[in-house]
Scaffold this active site. Structure first.
Site, PDB file in Angstrom:
ATOM      1  N   GLU A  60      19.647  -4.551  -5.279  1.00 18.97           N
ATOM      2  CA  GLU A  60      18.651  -4.542  -4.477  1.00 18.97           C
ATOM      3  C   GLU A  60      17.449  -3.760  -4.933  1.00 18.97           C
ATOM      4  OE1 GLU A  60      18.153  -3.359   0.299  1.00 18.97           O
ATOM      5  OE2 GLU A  60      19.208  -1.898  -1.073  1.00 18.97           O
ATOM      6  N   ASN A  96      32.992 -33.125 -16.412  1.00 21.66           N
ATOM      7  CA  ASN A  96      33.257 -34.135 -17.192  1.00 21.66           C
ATOM      8  C   ASN A  96      31.828 -34.983 -17.370  1.00 21.66           C
ATOM      9  OD1 ASN A  96      35.246 -35.901 -18.594  1.00 21.66           O
ATOM     10  ND2 ASN A  96      34.250 -37.371 -17.577  1.00 21.66           N
ATOM     11  N   HIS A  99      20.532  -7.185   0.834  1.00 19.40           N
ATOM     12  CA  HIS A  99      20.287  -5.910   1.677  1.00 19.40           C
ATOM     13  C   HIS A  99      21.449  -5.992   2.899  1.00 19.40           C
ATOM     14  CE1 HIS A  99      18.822  -2.281   3.982  1.00 19.40           C
ATOM     15  NE2 HIS A  99      18.785  -2.915   4.941  1.00 19.40           N
TER      16      HIS A  99
END
Length: 683
Positions: free
Chosen positions: A65, A417, A43
């Site tokens: 929202e 990795n 919001h």
């Protein structure tokens, strides 16, 4: 558009997007998690974007929202698909912020697909949603919901006093328009309006929750007043973005006679406390709100400062330190003048304190970097079909802002990795007697004047045989050399440019770009990387970084007539060795100190300085360290410890071997700073 507000929007949007990523990942793990916090972040983002006029950002954050609101009101059940859509939406918001930061505009980013996904999932869930019936009663010409809230004894007594004085008690239900961007601001205007008609005795939710927008679209006010309903209602309805106002008069007599509204009385001391708070308007809120206000006060004392301003301040402090060093050198000539000597000592203390203060301002918690990784690990583990649990420790460890800005990419390469090459698939882990879920740990801590970052996994470890085989295939080493290599030398191959053990090229690995970048970047920051591995048990990358890149403690040494600086945090000890103690091993000079063989490097040779060894029986050796490895540097003389300011050599000389930078001494001379990492490679 005002660039001042734009920069604030970009900074705060990045902060809220990071918080959303973290909270949504927690929601993925715990489907029962309360989403109020996530809803408030979204919001706030929507409100900021609306204020700045960014339509795509506002539209997308508004739809996200609504989805969060549906989750909060239990109209939609949280599952992985829902969380993935929310995360995808947050990613697009991040892309929009990046575009805005580069051009000041939202660009041509298409948000229609994500909007369609949100709409589709909302429609599916709405079809599954069961309809609820509300109890209704008629007041005048309107049908409205009966909403009753529990009252404590303090509130009941106030109602009773109002009843005795023939005052009305109203329950006011205010519904804010669904497109309202700043609900708390509208609520504030409503409070200001109703306070003109009487006294507000209760709100649902509490005032602090309304201020923090911890409510959906409606809130309730209990007002004691002698005004009529129509007058109060017209006053509230005159406020923009108010969708609906419903006011009903409460039958106080009925409440006092029934237990429907009544809550078990509180203890006397709690009631007394409430009356004391009621008498003092400043202490009207409860203890939790006081704590909240204290927290807000602390937040109010923080200040965003442009990093360029801090750099300028650091440069000025650096010049001050150079002058201080010069005065300290002159101090020997002022022994007879007590006042001047005391003044120089005082200047020295003040300068040191100023330096410490500026350094603290530049220090930033490493969590600013670590916070990126829960989302990265989540995405990578999904893409590779692996189960990975990320553990973060020491996120509060502080590091210079300049270093923080540079280490994100090296850490990202190591994490990618570890997940791609290190941690096995769930099936493989079960086969090897391990838990399905792999552990990836990121840990930071201080070690003297360094910060150490450890990234470890409990995966398969580095297969040295495979590394050697690949290195020979790619021509990095020849077969004869491969047979003579120690394990530590084999592991160092993974940092060679173009090296990769991946059989195929993917988005994640296989291109041979990664760990060589890690090594070069960390070393350019004055740090080093060490790798410890055990086949079948896991791998640990250990990164050592200096606390700051600006001012360091160094040991000043002489090589011939030239002065050089060796960073103090790289020095293990200084020793004097005789000519007879220096031995030859594989045609290289070494010395044995306390049973440990230390390779020797004659700085005269690598720095092209004149040196007559025949005239000497003893040598000064500075033993420097890199991880567990030591080497000895032969110098002519030790000048002493000194605080130095690191200056860059510039683009023309930046590739100069064995030299990390330069510093200006108190007498105006320039001394070069030795690059310890490159000296180890020479050995």
């Amino acid at each position: 558009m005002d660039s001042k507000y734009l920069s604030v929007f970009i900074e705060e949007s990045n902060e809220y997007i990071q918080k959303l990523n973290n909270e949504l990942l927690e929601l993925e793990k715990n489907k029962e998690k309360n989403v109020d916090e996530i809803f408030r972040y979204m919001h706030t983002l929507k409100g900021m974007a609306g204020t700045m006029g960014f339509e795509k950002f506002t539209e997308l954050s508004h739809q996200l929202e609504d989805l969060l609101d549906a989750i909060r009101s239990e109209k939609i059940i949280v599952n992985s698909d829902v969380v993935d859509i929310l995360l995808e939406g947050v990613d697009i918001l991040q892309e929009l912020v990046e575009e805005i930061s580069e051009s000041g505009q939202e660009g041509e980013k298409d948000i229609s697909k994500i909007l369609e996904k949100i709409k589709r999932i909302m429609q599916i869930e709405n079809l599954m949603k069961s309809k609820e019936k509300d109890t209704e009663f008629k007041v005048g010409k309107e049908n409205e919901k009966i909403v009753e809230h529990p009252l404590n004894e303090y509130e009941l007594r106030i109602f009773e006093e109002a009843y005795k004085k023939d005052l009305n008690v109203y329950q006011i239900r205010v519904e804010i328009h669904q497109d309202c961007l700043l609900k708390s601001a509208r609520a504030f205007l409503v409070f200001k309006a109703v306070e003109n008609f009487g006294e507000v005795v209760k709100t649902v939710p509490e005032v602090k929750d309304i201020e923090d927008e911890k409510f959906d679209r409606e809130f309730f006010i209990y007002l004691i007043s002698n005004s009529n309903i129509d007058t109060i209602k017209k006053s509230i309805e005159s406020i923009s973005e108010i969708n609906k106002v419903t006011i009903r008069e409460i039958d106080v007599e009925k409440i006092l006679q029934t237990s429907k509204f009544y809550v078990k009385p509180q203890k006397n001391e709690e009631i007394n406390k409430k009356f004391v708070e009621a008498a003092n308007k400043e202490n009207k809120e409860n203890v939790e709100e006081k704590d909240l206000k204290d927290a807000k006060k602390k937040l109010g004392k923080t200040l965003r400062v442009d990093i360029d301003r801090l750099d300028n301040l650091m440069n000025l402090v650096s010049e001050l330190i150079i002058i201080k060093t010069r005065l300290e050198e002159l101090e020997g000539d002022l022994d007879r003048d007590q006042n001047k000597r005391e003044a120089i000592e005082y200047l020295s203390r003040v300068t040191s304190n100023l330096h410490d203060a500026v350094m603290k301002v530049r220090m930033v918690p490493i969590e600013n970097v670590f916070n990126r990784f829960p989302r990265i690990v989540y995405d990578l583990s999904k893409e590779l079909n692996k189960k990975v649990k990320l553990i973060i420790e020491g996120a509060e460890t502080e590091l210079d802002r300049t270093v923080i800005d540079e280490i994100g990419d090296p850490l990202l390469h190591i994490v990618r990795n570890a997940i791609d090459h290190g941690i096995e698939t769930p099936e493989e882990r079960v086969k090897y007697g391990k838990a399905e879920e792999g552990i990836l740990k990121m840990k930071a801590y201080h070690d003297g004047n360094n910060v150490v970052i450890e990234i470890s996994d409990d995966g398969s470890g580095i297969d040295c045989d495979k590394v050697v085989r690949k290195a020979v295939e790619k021509g990095i080493i020849d077969e004869s050399k491969a047979l003579r290599m120690k394990e530590t030398e084999i592991i160092s191959i993974i940092f060679e440019p173009g090296f990769s053990t991946s059989e195929k090229v993917t988005d994640i690995s296989g291109r041979g770009v990664g760990l060589d970048v890690v090594k070069s970047k960390i070393e350019s920051l004055g740090g080093n990387v060490e790798v410890y591995t055990k086949k079948g048990e896991g791998t640990k990358f250990l990164i050592r970084l200096p606390l700051t890149l600006a001012i360091i403690q160094a040991l000043m040494v002489k090589v011939n007539e030239e002065k050089y600086a060796i960073p103090l945090n790289a020095i293990r000890e200084t020793v004097i060795v005789s000519k007879e103690e220096i031995k030859k091993v594989y045609k290289k000079d070494v010395v044995v100190l306390r049973g440990k063989v230390i390779p020797l490097i004659r700085l005269h040779e690598i720095l092209d300085a004149e040196f007559d060894e025949k005239q000497r029986d003893k040598f000064i050796v500075v033993v420097v360290k890199r991880g567990e490895k030591d080497i000895g540097l032969i110098v002519d003389d030790l000048i002493g410890e000194q605080e130095i300011v690191i200056k860059s050599l510039g683009n023309y000389l930046k590739s100069l071997k064995f030299i990390a930078g330069a510093t200006i001494l108190g007498d105006g001379q320039v001394a070069l700073i030795l690059d310890i990492n490159s000296l180890f490679e020479e050995e």
